[in-house]
Structure formats: structure tokens, C-alpha cells
Design a protein around this motif. Structure first.
Motif, PDB file in Angstrom:
ATOM      1  N   ALA A 133      63.836  29.694  15.999  1.00  0.00           N
ATOM      2  CA  ALA A 133      64.775  28.805  15.307  1.00  0.00           C
ATOM      3  C   ALA A 133      65.826  29.614  14.555  1.00  0.00           C
ATOM      4  O   ALA A 133      67.027  29.312  14.617  1.00  0.00           O
ATOM      5  N   GLU A 134      65.381  30.658  13.867  1.00  0.00           N
ATOM      6  CA  GLU A 134      66.318  31.517  13.123  1.00  0.00           C
ATOM      7  C   GLU A 134      67.230  32.273  14.087  1.00  0.00           C
ATOM      8  O   GLU A 134      68.419  32.459  13.815  1.00  0.00           O
TER       9      GLU A 134
ATOM     10  N   ARG B 217      68.174  31.312  17.089  1.00  0.00           N
ATOM     11  CA  ARG B 217      69.161  30.378  17.657  1.00  0.00           C
ATOM     12  C   ARG B 217      70.290  30.128  16.667  1.00  0.00           C
ATOM     13  O   ARG B 217      71.465  30.110  17.058  1.00  0.00           O
ATOM     14  N   LYS B 218      69.948  29.938  15.402  1.00  0.00           N
ATOM     15  CA  LYS B 218      70.985  29.707  14.384  1.00  0.00           C
ATOM     16  C   LYS B 218      71.926  30.902  14.285  1.00  0.00           C
ATOM     17  O   LYS B 218      73.151  30.736  14.184  1.00  0.00           O
TER      18      LYS B 218
ATOM     19  N   GLU C  36      74.195  30.940  17.307  1.00  0.00           N
ATOM     20  CA  GLU C  36      75.184  29.856  17.198  1.00  0.00           C
ATOM     21  C   GLU C  36      76.315  30.248  16.250  1.00  0.00           C
ATOM     22  O   GLU C  36      77.487  29.969  16.517  1.00  0.00           O
ATOM     23  N   ASP C  37      75.959  30.916  15.148  1.00  0.00           N
ATOM     24  CA  ASP C  37      76.983  31.393  14.211  1.00  0.00           C
ATOM     25  C   ASP C  37      77.884  32.429  14.892  1.00  0.00           C
ATOM     26  O   ASP C  37      79.107  32.433  14.676  1.00  0.00           O
TER      27      ASP C  37
END
Length: 218
Positions: free
Chosen positions: A188-189, A191-192, A195-196
Motif C-alpha cells: 500500500a505504501e 503504491r502511494k 502514484e506520487d
């Protein structure tokens, strides 16, 4: 004016006169001025060596696809200029960073990491802007990951957190942060972070490919 005030002013005047006489006797103003001039001259010379070294590094990088024999002399000259700049002004982080970049190009990762550590030392780091400081933290994290030593991922994440805080438009820092999180199985981290990176630099292929990989595996 009262006698008390007159006495106080007279005492202050005598103290100041004593101080000026002491300074003049020991030639202190002249020494301080000479020291100031010497430092300015050293800093100017350091900047000149830095500029020459940076130019040599750029030329070496432009030939990185050529044979090692074409790159090595330029890299050695760039390192010599960086060393001179550091010797003249060890508190200038830019010279340490230049030294780190040259050593990295030469393949000396451990020495390059030592140089970037010097750039991020309290005395030298003060010479960097926030963005430059963020970029330096990113470079240190990049070197730590490239060396692949056990326990470096956690340390690299700490540097990258500082990097994206100080230089929030550094897409490559977010991308490397994503790689670190992937290595720790924190999807999850990761992917974030990817994405950034894509938000900042939509054409960053490494981040896009990583996002596709994470989506397909979920």
C-alpha cells in the motif's frame, strides 16, 4: 547632568579606551581583517575548483556510453578538482556532493557514500537550500540501495522521507521510496509512493511499470 551620571559615562569611556588600546597594541583588527580576506580568497578558489570539477564531470557523463578509457581521465581530473575545493572550504556541501558524484561514476560506492555523509554533516549542510538538501538525502538513499547491504533499506527510507519533505517535486525520490517499500512488502505504501512519482512526472517509466506490476499482482 548629575555627578553620578558623569562618573558612569567617564568610567564607560575609560573602559572603551582601554579596549581600543588593547586591540591596537595586539594588532587584532588587522589580523581579523587578514583572516577574513584569507577566508574569502579560499572560498573563491574553492568555487573555481568546484566549477571546473563540475564541468569535467558533465563531460565524463556525456561519454559514459564510450569506452572506460575515455571516461576515466575526465573523472580523475574532476575528482582532483573536487578534492581541492573540499580542502579549501570543507564547510561547502556542494564540493562534497561533487566528490560523491564523481566517485559514484567511478564505481566507488562506499567512498561516494562517505562523501555524501560529509555533505550532510551539520556544518556543511547549512550551505544547502532546502531543495538541495532534499536532493542530497535522495542521493544518499540511492547509494545505500545500490550497495545492497543488509539493513540499508530502513536507513534509505529515513533519507527518502526527508528528501520528499524537503524536495516534494523529486519524482525519482518517490519512485525509490516505492522500491524500498516493495522490498519491505509494504504494498500500500509502495503504491502511494509510485502514484506520487507519476503525478509529478507522468512519463517516469519505472514508476508506471511498478504500478502496473502491483495492480496485476493484487
Amino acid at each position: 547632568m548629575s555627578p553620578m551620571v558623569t562618573d558612569i559615562l567617564l568610567q564607560v569611556g575609560l573602559i572603551l579606551l582601554s579596549i581600543f588600546m588593547f586591540l591596537a597594541l595586539h594588532d587584532i583588527p588587522k589580523k581579523l581583517y587578514a583572516k577574513f580576506r584569507l577566508r574569502n580568497r579560499s572560498q573563491a578558489q574553492a568555487k573555481r575548483h568546484f566549477v571546473v570539477g563540475a564541468q569535467l564531470l558533465a563531460r565524463a557523463r556525456s561519454r559514459s556510453d564510450s569506452s572506460r578509457s575515455a571516461v576515466a581521465p575526465l573523472a580523475e581530473q574532476a575528482l582532483a578538482e573536487a578534492d581541492k575545493a573540499v580542502a579549501l572550504d570543507p564547510t561547502d556541501a556542494a564540493a562534497h556532493i561533487l566528490r560523491s558524484l564523481v566517485l559514484d561514476l567511478q564505481g566507488f560506492k562506499s567512498s561516494a557514500l562517505d562523501a555524501i555523509d560529509a555533505a550532510l554533516s551539520p556544518l556543511a549542510a547549512k550551505s544547502l537550500s532546502e531543495r538541495e538538501l532534499g536532493d542530497a538525502f535522495f542521493k544518499r538513499a540511492e547509494l545505500k540501495m545500490a550497495m545492497g547491504r543488509r539493513g540499508k533499506v530502513e536507513s534509505a527510507i529515513g533519507d527518502l522521507d526527508r528528501a520528499v519533505e524537503l524536495s516534494p517535486e523529486n519524482a525519482r525520490a518517490f519512485c525509490l521510496l516505492g522500491e524500498c517499500y516493495e522490498a519491505k512488502k509494504m504494498e500500500a505504501e509502495a503504491r502511494k509512493a509510485y502514484e506520487d512519482a507519476v503525478r509529478i512526472e507522468p512519463e517516469l517509466a519505472l514508476a508506471r511499470e511498478a504500478l502496473d506490476r502491483l495492480v496485476s499482482s493484487s
